[in-house]
Design a protein around this motif. Structure first.
Motif, PDB file in Angstrom:
ATOM      1  N   GLY A 172     -15.983  -2.880  -9.516  1.00 30.76           N
ATOM      2  CA  GLY A 172     -16.651  -4.171  -9.651  1.00 30.76           C
ATOM      3  C   GLY A 172     -15.867  -5.356  -9.143  1.00 30.76           C
ATOM      4  N   VAL A 173     -14.856  -5.126  -8.275  1.00 33.16           N
ATOM      5  CA  VAL A 173     -14.094  -6.262  -7.762  1.00 33.16           C
ATOM      6  C   VAL A 173     -14.965  -7.067  -6.797  1.00 33.16           C
ATOM      7  CG1 VAL A 173     -11.917  -5.026  -7.990  1.00 33.16           C
ATOM      8  CG2 VAL A 173     -13.128  -4.958  -5.808  1.00 33.16           C
ATOM      9  N   ALA A 174     -14.684  -8.341  -6.699  1.00 38.27           N
ATOM     10  CA  ALA A 174     -15.431  -9.219  -5.803  1.00 38.27           C
ATOM     11  C   ALA A 174     -15.113  -8.869  -4.348  1.00 38.27           C
ATOM     12  CB  ALA A 174     -15.071 -10.669  -6.081  1.00 38.27           C
ATOM     13  N   PRO A 175     -16.044  -9.142  -3.419  1.00 43.90           N
ATOM     14  CA  PRO A 175     -15.767  -8.867  -2.002  1.00 43.90           C
ATOM     15  C   PRO A 175     -14.481  -9.513  -1.503  1.00 43.90           C
ATOM     16  CG  PRO A 175     -18.095  -9.348  -2.309  1.00 43.90           C
ATOM     17  CD  PRO A 175     -17.423  -9.604  -3.628  1.00 43.90           C
ATOM     18  N   LYS A 176     -14.156 -10.697  -2.013  1.00 44.96           N
ATOM     19  CA  LYS A 176     -12.924 -11.365  -1.580  1.00 44.96           C
ATOM     20  C   LYS A 176     -11.704 -10.545  -1.973  1.00 44.96           C
ATOM     21  CE  LYS A 176     -10.440 -15.750  -1.916  1.00 44.96           C
ATOM     22  NZ  LYS A 176     -10.447 -17.123  -2.480  1.00 44.96           N
ATOM     23  N   THR A 177     -11.698 -10.014  -3.196  1.00 45.08           N
ATOM     24  CA  THR A 177     -10.589  -9.187  -3.663  1.00 45.08           C
ATOM     25  C   THR A 177     -10.546  -7.865  -2.896  1.00 45.08           C
ATOM     26  OG1 THR A 177     -10.798 -10.159  -5.868  1.00 45.08           O
ATOM     27  CG2 THR A 177      -9.552  -8.108  -5.694  1.00 45.08           C
ATOM     28  N   TYR A 178     -11.722  -7.271  -2.676  1.00 45.12           N
ATOM     29  CA  TYR A 178     -11.830  -6.028  -1.902  1.00 45.12           C
ATOM     30  C   TYR A 178     -11.219  -6.227  -0.512  1.00 45.12           C
ATOM     31  CZ  TYR A 178     -14.227  -2.186   0.590  1.00 45.12           C
ATOM     32  OH  TYR A 178     -14.537  -1.080   1.365  1.00 45.12           O
ATOM     33  N   ASN A 179     -11.600  -7.312   0.153  1.00 41.97           N
ATOM     34  CA  ASN A 179     -11.114  -7.570   1.511  1.00 41.97           C
ATOM     35  C   ASN A 179      -9.612  -7.838   1.522  1.00 41.97           C
ATOM     36  OD1 ASN A 179     -13.726  -7.274   2.419  1.00 41.97           O
ATOM     37  ND2 ASN A 179     -14.137  -9.463   2.514  1.00 41.97           N
ATOM     38  N   ALA A 180      -9.130  -8.547   0.506  1.00 43.17           N
ATOM     39  CA  ALA A 180      -7.691  -8.830   0.446  1.00 43.17           C
ATOM     40  C   ALA A 180      -6.885  -7.537   0.306  1.00 43.17           C
ATOM     41  CB  ALA A 180      -7.397  -9.767  -0.724  1.00 43.17           C
ATOM     42  N   THR A 181      -7.398  -6.602  -0.497  1.00 42.33           N
ATOM     43  CA  THR A 181      -6.718  -5.312  -0.665  1.00 42.33           C
ATOM     44  C   THR A 181      -6.741  -4.510   0.625  1.00 42.33           C
ATOM     45  OG1 THR A 181      -7.343  -5.247  -3.012  1.00 42.33           O
ATOM     46  CG2 THR A 181      -6.691  -3.162  -1.994  1.00 42.33           C
ATOM     47  N   LEU A 182      -7.888  -4.463   1.267  1.00 44.45           N
ATOM     48  CA  LEU A 182      -8.022  -3.735   2.531  1.00 44.45           C
ATOM     49  C   LEU A 182      -7.084  -4.307   3.592  1.00 44.45           C
ATOM     50  CD1 LEU A 182      -9.288  -1.951   4.710  1.00 44.45           C
ATOM     51  CD2 LEU A 182     -11.241  -3.518   4.788  1.00 44.45           C
ATOM     52  N   ILE A 183      -7.065  -5.616   3.741  1.00 50.38           N
ATOM     53  CA  ILE A 183      -6.245  -6.253   4.772  1.00 50.38           C
ATOM     54  C   ILE A 183      -4.759  -6.027   4.495  1.00 50.38           C
ATOM     55  CG2 ILE A 183      -5.571  -8.497   5.725  1.00 50.38           C
ATOM     56  CD1 ILE A 183      -8.518  -9.357   5.301  1.00 50.38           C
ATOM     57  N   LEU A 184      -4.365  -6.090   3.225  1.00 46.19           N
ATOM     58  CA  LEU A 184      -2.957  -5.883   2.899  1.00 46.19           C
ATOM     59  C   LEU A 184      -2.524  -4.455   3.209  1.00 46.19           C
ATOM     60  CD1 LEU A 184      -0.707  -7.231   0.287  1.00 46.19           C
ATOM     61  CD2 LEU A 184      -1.032  -4.770   0.190  1.00 46.19           C
ATOM     62  N   LEU A 185      -3.312  -3.456   2.807  1.00 49.65           N
ATOM     63  CA  LEU A 185      -2.946  -2.064   3.059  1.00 49.65           C
ATOM     64  C   LEU A 185      -2.980  -1.756   4.556  1.00 49.65           C
ATOM     65  CD1 LEU A 185      -4.798  -0.354   0.089  1.00 49.65           C
ATOM     66  CD2 LEU A 185      -2.325  -0.556   0.411  1.00 49.65           C
ATOM     67  N   ARG A 186      -3.926  -2.331   5.255  1.00 44.80           N
ATOM     68  CA  ARG A 186      -3.983  -2.147   6.712  1.00 44.80           C
ATOM     69  C   ARG A 186      -2.716  -2.694   7.361  1.00 44.80           C
ATOM     70  NH1 ARG A 186      -8.774  -5.240   9.092  1.00 44.80           N
ATOM     71  NH2 ARG A 186     -10.009  -3.520   8.248  1.00 44.80           N
ATOM     72  N   SER A 187      -2.299  -3.887   6.962  1.00 45.62           N
ATOM     73  CA  SER A 187      -1.101  -4.486   7.543  1.00 45.62           C
ATOM     74  C   SER A 187       0.161  -3.740   7.113  1.00 45.62           C
ATOM     75  CB  SER A 187      -1.007  -5.956   7.137  1.00 45.62           C
ATOM     76  OG  SER A 187      -0.848  -6.079   5.736  1.00 45.62           O
ATOM     77  N   CYS A 188       0.149  -3.186   5.889  1.00 48.18           N
ATOM     78  CA  CYS A 188       1.296  -2.419   5.403  1.00 48.18           C
ATOM     79  C   CYS A 188       1.510  -1.175   6.269  1.00 48.18           C
ATOM     80  CB  CYS A 188       1.073  -2.030   3.945  1.00 48.18           C
ATOM     81  SG  CYS A 188       2.346  -0.958   3.268  1.00 48.18           S
ATOM     82  N   PHE A 189       0.455  -0.414   6.503  1.00 45.20           N
ATOM     83  CA  PHE A 189       0.570   0.786   7.330  1.00 45.20           C
ATOM     84  C   PHE A 189       0.933   0.427   8.767  1.00 45.20           C
ATOM     85  CE2 PHE A 189      -1.261   2.943   3.781  1.00 45.20           C
ATOM     86  CZ  PHE A 189      -0.946   4.279   3.942  1.00 45.20           C
ATOM     87  N   GLN A 190       0.437  -0.707   9.245  1.00 48.38           N
ATOM     88  CA  GLN A 190       0.750  -1.128  10.601  1.00 48.38           C
ATOM     89  C   GLN A 190       2.224  -1.516  10.724  1.00 48.38           C
ATOM     90  OE1 GLN A 190      -1.055  -0.918  13.230  1.00 48.38           O
ATOM     91  NE2 GLN A 190       0.245  -2.021  14.680  1.00 48.38           N
TER      92      GLN A 190
END
Length: 404
Positions: A105-123
């Motif tokens: 039930g996280v908000a789209p803003k929180t969802y996107n922040a998590t996705l972007i952080l993990l994407r940048s971490c792996f990169q």
């Protein structure tokens, strides 16, 4: 016998795997001169924290990022225990984790922040971890149903400053935010080296974007700064800087307490005898927590809205706020109310469109008649209407012609 057979098969599989891995290592070493690296998931958070960055990030940002990474690692440990290294993470696993976040039930803003952080971490760790591909690279973000912060009008700003006078500690930060449009952290950590009292200007590099902004020093803030005993260097507000670095929520609490005293509080809250001017939070269409619509950052929205509504060029506004693109300013920070929007357009559009009556001269009798319509409910709109009409050149001429 079955156990012995299983053991022998396991030993054979491990031998094949080690042989295959060694072959891959040999090929990679021949082609690049280096061996394939690996990084355990348990070490991913600390490795991300240690990644070199152009500007030192705040401890708050780092701790939030580490929390997100550890949450992802814990998910893998519960659902995909076979994944022990970053190279073991597949797109399917990343997708399943994000789905669990959405189901939570996280908000789209929180969802996107998590996705972007993990994407940048792996990169950022791709070489150190020996990654062939980034498992988060092709996963889309969610569409955000944005809830925008609400700006304050002039009367509301006056009420906030009046309410803050009982707390000099936070009054200085609030006045700085109102007059500069700077973020909370930049206000608390403002340094004397950034202030030119002689020429009445502030030049500071923003902590979030690293952009250098130039801000005129307005009288209300100048009074606060001169009272703070100017120096050549060091924090302008050392006590507030210490609280922000040790416990930024302490600043937030004191600002909210001032807002509450000025009449801004949520529906479930009560205040002694203060009529409510507006709420602080708004329920999201999707998300666990409510969205903040009035907080310290609202001063930034207020500054932009008032400046653009007054006809100040967007380029000058960006010089103050430090935004790189006009799209961000117009979408997230320019939030005029209906009355301000109408008044700004009325003053700029041709009279044929805006209405000839607005430009008609006002006499003393007309002003009195308008004031007679004012009530406790509509006084703000009547005042804005009267101010807008008096601002017209024709209205000024009419004022001159009225007998003393």
């Amino acid at each position: 016998m079955k156990a012995q057979g299983a053991l022998e098969q396991l030993q054979l599989d491990l031998k094949k795997r080690s042989t295959s891995e060694e072959l891959v290592q040999k090929i990679h070493e021949i082609r690049t001169g280096e061996r394939v690296c690996s990084l355990f998931l348990s070490a991913m958070a600390e490795a991300w924290r240690a990644v070199p960055r152009p500007r030192p990030p705040s401890e708050r940002y780092l701790s939030q990022g580490v929390s997100k990474i550890e949450n992802f690692v814990a998910f893998l440990g519960g659902h995909y225990p076979v994944a022990r290294e970053m190279a073991d993470v597949q797109t399917k696993m990343a997708r399943e984790f994000l789905k669990s976040e959405a189901d939570r039930g996280v908000a789209p803003k929180t969802y996107n922040a998590t996705l972007i952080l993990l994407r940048s971490c792996f990169q950022a760790l791709r070489k150190e971890a020996g990654l062939v591909q980034n498992p988060f690279a092709d996963l889309p973000t969610q569409t955000e149903g944005s809830v925008f912060r609400k700006p304050f009008n002039e009367e509301e700003l006056g009420a906030i400053v009046a309410a803050a006078r009982s707390d000099p500690f936070i009054l200085r930060i609030i006045v700085t935010g109102i007059c500069t449009a700077m973020r909370k952290g930049d206000c608390c950590l403002l340094d004397w080296e950034s202030i030119d009292l002689k020429n009445r200007f502030i030049t500071v590099k923003t902590s979030k974007t690293g952009e250098t902004v130039s801000i005129p020093l307005f009288p209300m803030l100048e009074e606060v700064l001169r009272a703070a005993k100017p120096k050549n260097s060091g924090c302008v507000f050392p006590e507030q800087a210490k609280m922000y670095e040790d416990n930024p929520d302490g600043i937030t609490y004191r600002v909210r307490r001032v807002f509450r005293k000025a009449g801004f509080f949520d529906e479930e809250e009560t205040a002694e005898s203060t009529p409510r001017r507006g709420i602080l939070h708004q329920t999201r269409a999707r998300g666990i927590r409510r969205a903040s619509v009035r907080d310290f950052h609202s001063f930034r929205v207020t500054w932009v809205t008032l400046a653009l509504s007054a006809g100040i060029p967007l380029e000058l506004v960006q010089r103050v706020t430090g935004h790189r693109t006009s799209q961000v300013v117009l979408k997230h920070y320019f939030q005029p109310g209906r009355e301000e929007f109408r008044r700004a357009l009325t003053g700029k559009l041709p009279k044929m469109i805006a209405g000839g009556s607005v430009a008609e001269p006002l006499g003393a009798n007309q002003i009195t008649a308008i004031l007679d319509t004012m009530t406790a409910e509509n006084w703000q709109g009547v005042k804005n209407e009267l101010v807008a009409r008096l601002a017209e050149p024709a209205a000024i001429m009419a004022e001159v012609s009225v007998p003393a």
